[in-house]
Motif scaffolding. Sequence first.
Motif, PDB file in Angstrom:
ATOM      1  N   SER A  41     -16.082 -17.568 -31.067  1.00 46.61           N
ATOM      2  CA  SER A  41     -16.420 -18.586 -30.713  1.00 46.61           C
ATOM      3  C   SER A  41     -16.068 -20.162 -30.691  1.00 46.61           C
ATOM      4  CB  SER A  41     -18.104 -18.446 -30.608  1.00 46.61           C
ATOM      5  OG  SER A  41     -18.276 -16.896 -29.530  1.00 46.61           O
ATOM      6  N   ILE A  42     -16.301 -20.167 -31.663  1.00 45.17           N
ATOM      7  CA  ILE A  42     -16.008 -21.977 -32.360  1.00 45.17           C
ATOM      8  C   ILE A  42     -14.703 -21.717 -32.191  1.00 45.17           C
ATOM      9  CG2 ILE A  42     -16.237 -23.426 -34.353  1.00 45.17           C
ATOM     10  CD1 ILE A  42     -18.917 -21.834 -35.015  1.00 45.17           C
ATOM     11  N   ILE A  43     -14.121 -21.108 -32.223  1.00 40.01           N
ATOM     12  CA  ILE A  43     -12.243 -21.636 -32.414  1.00 40.01           C
ATOM     13  C   ILE A  43     -12.127 -21.641 -29.839  1.00 40.01           C
ATOM     14  CG2 ILE A  43      -9.946 -20.519 -31.740  1.00 40.01           C
ATOM     15  CD1 ILE A  43     -11.078 -19.322 -34.400  1.00 40.01           C
ATOM     16  N   PHE A  44     -13.176 -21.233 -29.654  1.00 43.56           N
ATOM     17  CA  PHE A  44     -12.602 -21.112 -27.993  1.00 43.56           C
ATOM     18  C   PHE A  44     -13.520 -22.015 -27.836  1.00 43.56           C
ATOM     19  CE2 PHE A  44     -12.261 -15.732 -28.173  1.00 43.56           C
ATOM     20  CZ  PHE A  44     -10.901 -15.768 -28.554  1.00 43.56           C
ATOM     21  N   GLY A  45     -14.515 -23.071 -28.823  1.00 41.30           N
ATOM     22  CA  GLY A  45     -15.099 -23.971 -28.111  1.00 41.30           C
ATOM     23  C   GLY A  45     -14.544 -24.817 -28.313  1.00 41.30           C
ATOM     24  N   LEU A  46     -13.694 -25.394 -29.557  1.00 44.04           N
ATOM     25  CA  LEU A  46     -12.171 -25.747 -29.864  1.00 44.04           C
ATOM     26  C   LEU A  46     -11.323 -26.328 -28.487  1.00 44.04           C
ATOM     27  CD1 LEU A  46     -11.924 -25.892 -33.352  1.00 44.04           C
ATOM     28  CD2 LEU A  46     -13.897 -26.953 -32.221  1.00 44.04           C
TER      29      LEU A  46
END
Length: 399
Positions: A47-52
């Motif tokens: 989810s953090i990667i998708f947030g980036l």
Amino acid sequence: MVVDFSTQNTLLLAILVLFIGKLINRKVPFFRDYDIPEPVTGGLFVSIIFGLLHMQDIELVFDTNLRNSLLLAFFTSVGLSARLGTLIQGGRALIVFLGLLIVALLFQNAIGVTLASLLGLDPVVGLISGSISLSGGHGTAIAWAPQLSETFGINNAMELGGVCATFGLILGGFTGGPLAERLIRKQNLISHSKEHITIGSRYDEEHESIDAENTLIALLVVVCAMTGGSKATQWLTGYGLFIPEFVGCLFAGILITNLLPILWPRSQWDGSTPSLALISDVALGLFLAMSLMSMKLWLLATMAGPLLILLAAQTLMMLIFVYFIVYRFMGRDFDAAVMSSGFVGIGLGATPNAMANMTAVTQHYGASPKAFVVVPLAGAFFIDIVNSVVIRLFINLIS
């Protein structure tokens, strides 16, 4: 740019999320030692990667139609693991657990409304940050948003509810396991059950061979129970009695696993098998992976300071309540510690979150059949009914 994922690609990514979670838990001892569920660690990381990616104007859209079937398969397999003796033993514990849930719901909303008023916010915002979005989850937040918008003029009620529910899902997964870990270590608790754990396998049994024929038999029974439970739910709905479909599948599993040996003694059916536990583990893991990887984590960054204070207070209240009250009232034993981790999952996130917490604990320390009967029955069915009554009570008080 919008990137659409098909059902197959969504499933592929969910499997990768699970592998990422397993890798993180294996490489970072903290997550495994403190019983953080693998889907939670993997899902949050992705989810953090998708947030980036979102910051670069890249939107990912997932086809999560398969997610509902995974949820049904999971609760069906949990029901198939519930023996009559365990159900009888858990009867009193279920009543106590429900009573504690009611108290927790009242505390959540009382703290939310009071603290919101002190911070100069609309009391309804405190209610949204209470049992509506935390114990209720995304579904309850969405369901109540139109009424809150119309009655109180909270035009962003759905967005607020979604943000709070997302926050709860993360915190419920990251705090339930460590709380149980502390209780187990401090009180020197051990599992006295000789049964195989309900979901997955213990860490020292990960390489246990599973017979293909028994796995097919378990899968056959799961699908039959799923079909029967879904049909029964539709039939009851036609007569005006609405229950969630996964609750119908849970009860269908309970009926089949206890009646099959009586009606067909030669079947040699045993609900406590590694094959059924494997099916439960895969279904729950993929469901949570799909749910967590599709979270819009960047919405948390939009929260104002007062809302962060509200959610921090709710989390602290839940942990204190569970540690000092729930564990004691549930019996101060290993089962109580496992149920405490599930209570945190329900109180801050959702029932699958609670099951993931308890799975991580039992994979570490051993089986707790009682916990896997009490918590899903309370969290899958009764919590929604009780929560709706509590929410209505506080809406009337605010009005």
